[in-house]
Design a protein around this motif. Sequence first.
Motif, PDB file in Angstrom:
ATOM      1  N   SER A   1       0.832  -1.210   0.000  1.00 32.33           N
ATOM      2  CA  SER A   1       0.000   0.000   0.000  1.00 32.33           C
ATOM      3  C   SER A   1       0.865   1.257   0.000  1.00 32.33           C
ATOM      4  O   SER A   1       0.928   1.985   1.007  1.00 32.33           O
ATOM      5  N   PRO A   2       1.524   1.569  -1.105  1.00 30.66           N
ATOM      6  CA  PRO A   2       2.403   2.735  -1.126  1.00 30.66           C
ATOM      7  C   PRO A   2       1.670   4.060  -1.039  1.00 30.66           C
ATOM      8  O   PRO A   2       2.279   5.086  -0.698  1.00 30.66           O
ATOM      9  N   VAL A   3       0.371   4.068  -1.332  1.00 28.93           N
ATOM     10  CA  VAL A   3      -0.386   5.311  -1.324  1.00 28.93           C
ATOM     11  C   VAL A   3      -1.135   5.487  -0.010  1.00 28.93           C
ATOM     12  O   VAL A   3      -0.950   6.476   0.699  1.00 28.93           O
ATOM     13  N   SER A   4      -1.977   4.526   0.337  1.00 27.99           N
ATOM     14  CA  SER A   4      -2.837   4.687   1.517  1.00 27.99           C
ATOM     15  C   SER A   4      -2.105   4.480   2.829  1.00 27.99           C
ATOM     16  O   SER A   4      -2.519   4.991   3.869  1.00 27.99           O
ATOM     17  N   ASP A   5      -1.014   3.725   2.811  1.00 28.37           N
ATOM     18  CA  ASP A   5      -0.296   3.438   4.054  1.00 28.37           C
ATOM     19  C   ASP A   5       1.187   3.292   3.716  1.00 28.37           C
ATOM     20  O   ASP A   5       1.741   2.199   3.749  1.00 28.37           O
ATOM     21  N   HIS A   6       1.825   4.416   3.392  1.00 31.24           N
ATOM     22  CA  HIS A   6       3.186   4.369   2.855  1.00 31.24           C
ATOM     23  C   HIS A   6       4.160   3.738   3.854  1.00 31.24           C
ATOM     24  O   HIS A   6       3.975   3.803   5.065  1.00 31.24           O
ATOM     25  N   PHE A   7       5.181   3.100   3.292  1.00 32.23           N
ATOM     26  CA  PHE A   7       6.174   2.400   4.102  1.00 32.23           C
ATOM     27  C   PHE A   7       7.552   3.048   3.927  1.00 32.23           C
ATOM     28  O   PHE A   7       8.586   2.379   4.004  1.00 32.23           O
ATOM     29  N   CYS A   8       7.547   4.346   3.700  1.00 33.28           N
ATOM     30  CA  CYS A   8       8.789   5.057   3.368  1.00 33.28           C
ATOM     31  C   CYS A   8       9.863   4.936   4.444  1.00 33.28           C
ATOM     32  O   CYS A   8      11.058   4.874   4.131  1.00 33.28           O
ATOM     33  N   MET A   9       9.480   4.938   5.714  1.00 30.66           N
ATOM     34  CA  MET A   9      10.487   4.913   6.766  1.00 30.66           C
ATOM     35  C   MET A   9      11.200   3.570   6.855  1.00 30.66           C
ATOM     36  O   MET A   9      12.227   3.445   7.527  1.00 30.66           O
ATOM     37  N   ALA A  10      10.682   2.560   6.154  1.00 26.89           N
ATOM     38  CA  ALA A  10      11.354   1.265   6.109  1.00 26.89           C
ATOM     39  C   ALA A  10      12.029   1.040   4.761  1.00 26.89           C
ATOM     40  O   ALA A  10      12.516  -0.062   4.493  1.00 26.89           O
ATOM     41  N   CYS A  11      12.095   2.075   3.933  1.00 27.21           N
ATOM     42  CA  CYS A  11      12.655   1.913   2.590  1.00 27.21           C
ATOM     43  C   CYS A  11      14.139   1.558   2.667  1.00 27.21           C
ATOM     44  O   CYS A  11      14.914   2.235   3.346  1.00 27.21           O
ATOM     45  N   ASN A  12      14.536   0.526   1.932  1.00 24.42           N
ATOM     46  CA  ASN A  12      15.929   0.076   1.963  1.00 24.42           C
ATOM     47  C   ASN A  12      16.514  -0.071   0.565  1.00 24.42           C
ATOM     48  O   ASN A  12      17.491  -0.781   0.364  1.00 24.42           O
ATOM     49  N   ARG A  13      15.921   0.614  -0.422  1.00 19.63           N
ATOM     50  CA  ARG A  13      16.326   0.340  -1.797  1.00 19.63           C
ATOM     51  C   ARG A  13      16.732   1.578  -2.580  1.00 19.63           C
ATOM     52  O   ARG A  13      16.259   2.683  -2.348  1.00 19.63           O
ATOM     53  N   LEU A  14      17.624   1.322  -3.527  1.00 18.98           N
ATOM     54  CA  LEU A  14      17.994   2.280  -4.557  1.00 18.98           C
ATOM     55  C   LEU A  14      17.588   1.705  -5.893  1.00 18.98           C
ATOM     56  O   LEU A  14      17.463   0.490  -6.050  1.00 18.98           O
ATOM     57  N   ARG A  15      17.412   2.594  -6.875  1.00 19.75           N
ATOM     58  CA  ARG A  15      17.077   2.153  -8.230  1.00 19.75           C
ATOM     59  C   ARG A  15      18.119   2.669  -9.212  1.00 19.75           C
ATOM     60  O   ARG A  15      18.475   3.851  -9.168  1.00 19.75           O
ATOM     61  N   ILE A  16      18.578   1.788 -10.081  1.00 24.47           N
ATOM     62  CA  ILE A  16      19.492   2.165 -11.150  1.00 24.47           C
ATOM     63  C   ILE A  16      18.726   2.041 -12.463  1.00 24.47           C
ATOM     64  O   ILE A  16      18.203   0.972 -12.781  1.00 24.47           O
ATOM     65  N   THR A  17      18.630   3.127 -13.209  1.00 21.92           N
ATOM     66  CA  THR A  17      17.900   3.090 -14.468  1.00 21.92           C
ATOM     67  C   THR A  17      18.766   2.469 -15.556  1.00 21.92           C
ATOM     68  O   THR A  17      19.990   2.386 -15.444  1.00 21.92           O
ATOM     69  N   ALA A  18      18.118   2.049 -16.633  1.00 21.90           N
ATOM     70  CA  ALA A  18      18.831   1.368 -17.707  1.00 21.90           C
ATOM     71  C   ALA A  18      19.858   2.264 -18.377  1.00 21.90           C
ATOM     72  O   ALA A  18      20.829   1.774 -18.967  1.00 21.90           O
ATOM     73  N   ASP A  19      19.652   3.593 -18.299  1.00 28.59           N
ATOM     74  CA  ASP A  19      20.614   4.519 -18.894  1.00 28.59           C
ATOM     75  C   ASP A  19      21.622   5.049 -17.876  1.00 28.59           C
ATOM     76  O   ASP A  19      22.345   6.007 -18.146  1.00 28.59           O
TER      77      ASP A  19
END
Length: 348
Positions: A266-284
Amino acid sequence: MKSLSNLLVDSFGRVHNYVRLSITDRCNLGCQYCRPGNKAEYTPQMDLLTFDEMVAIVNALAEMGVTKVRITGGEPLLRPRLEELVAKLGLITGIKRIGLTTNGMLLASKARALRQAGLTDVNISLDSLLPERYARITRGGDLGRVLDAIEACFEAGFETLKLNVVLMQGVNDDEVESFLRLTLNYPLRIRFIEYMPIGVQAEGWKAGYMPLEGIMAQCAEKGWNARRVEPSGGLSNPSYCGTADDSGPARYYRISGAAGQFGLISPVSDHFCMACNRLRITADGYVKPCLYWNDEWDLKPFIGNDELLRQVFRQSLEAKPQRHEMLVQPSCKSSQHAMHRQMSRIGG
């Protein structure tokens, strides 16, 4: 054990040990929430990271405590010789899990080779169990090929197998029971995901958005006793369901007597941002510390120099916001800007 100063820690104390690595923004489908519009805009092939560049980036991240890599797209199976990348990532010291997120259209014939190369986990996007509806949502997808892929994953013996369902009001919300029934007989995880306002479709997302709170009520209506799977809880078949500490942002439940589980994201109604442990690398070749915000840093000039790469990663985390604002339109006072990339060009 790595010292705290060497780990990927942001200004809010969140430790990052997980990277989502997009290897292409091309896709053989055109799901509305991922790639809205009929015209696809792809990154030129010459501007995509090479496999060797990806390995160099992940190697630098592993030195900073990253233990899990998930290969995403677009559709990652459109990149030839994917098993070679998996094998190279598996040789990096510290990398313990390598996952793949795919639409499954090309997976059936490649599942065994990927497992042998070292792939541990597979997530398959599947938003409908009705052939015509699935084809409409995905703009041309073949449900039969995805079901064949699921069977091939069972045969290949991946450590976890998850099906991701983006739940959309008036589109597939009448199929919740059908997806839940899959967990009764199969040792997999069905993950219901709220529709997110990402990219150019953000203006019209509310028409399809619905919170996930009604799913538990549907279980109760069917007389199904669905209980939360706690981190210490064992699984009847961990070979496919995975362990509770692999759950990520999902809250998992098991219907009494079921072989599998279902999860709510539930990223919108009950965000879990404070437990976020990820980075994203784009294809470019950009690092994105947050899915929703537009901020990103170009890694390509620093590939080959691990110290400079680590500096860029630290810089990106210093700027990572405490949370997204998916339910709030960014104001002119905000230093952040909502993401303009389509989901297919981020990597999910």
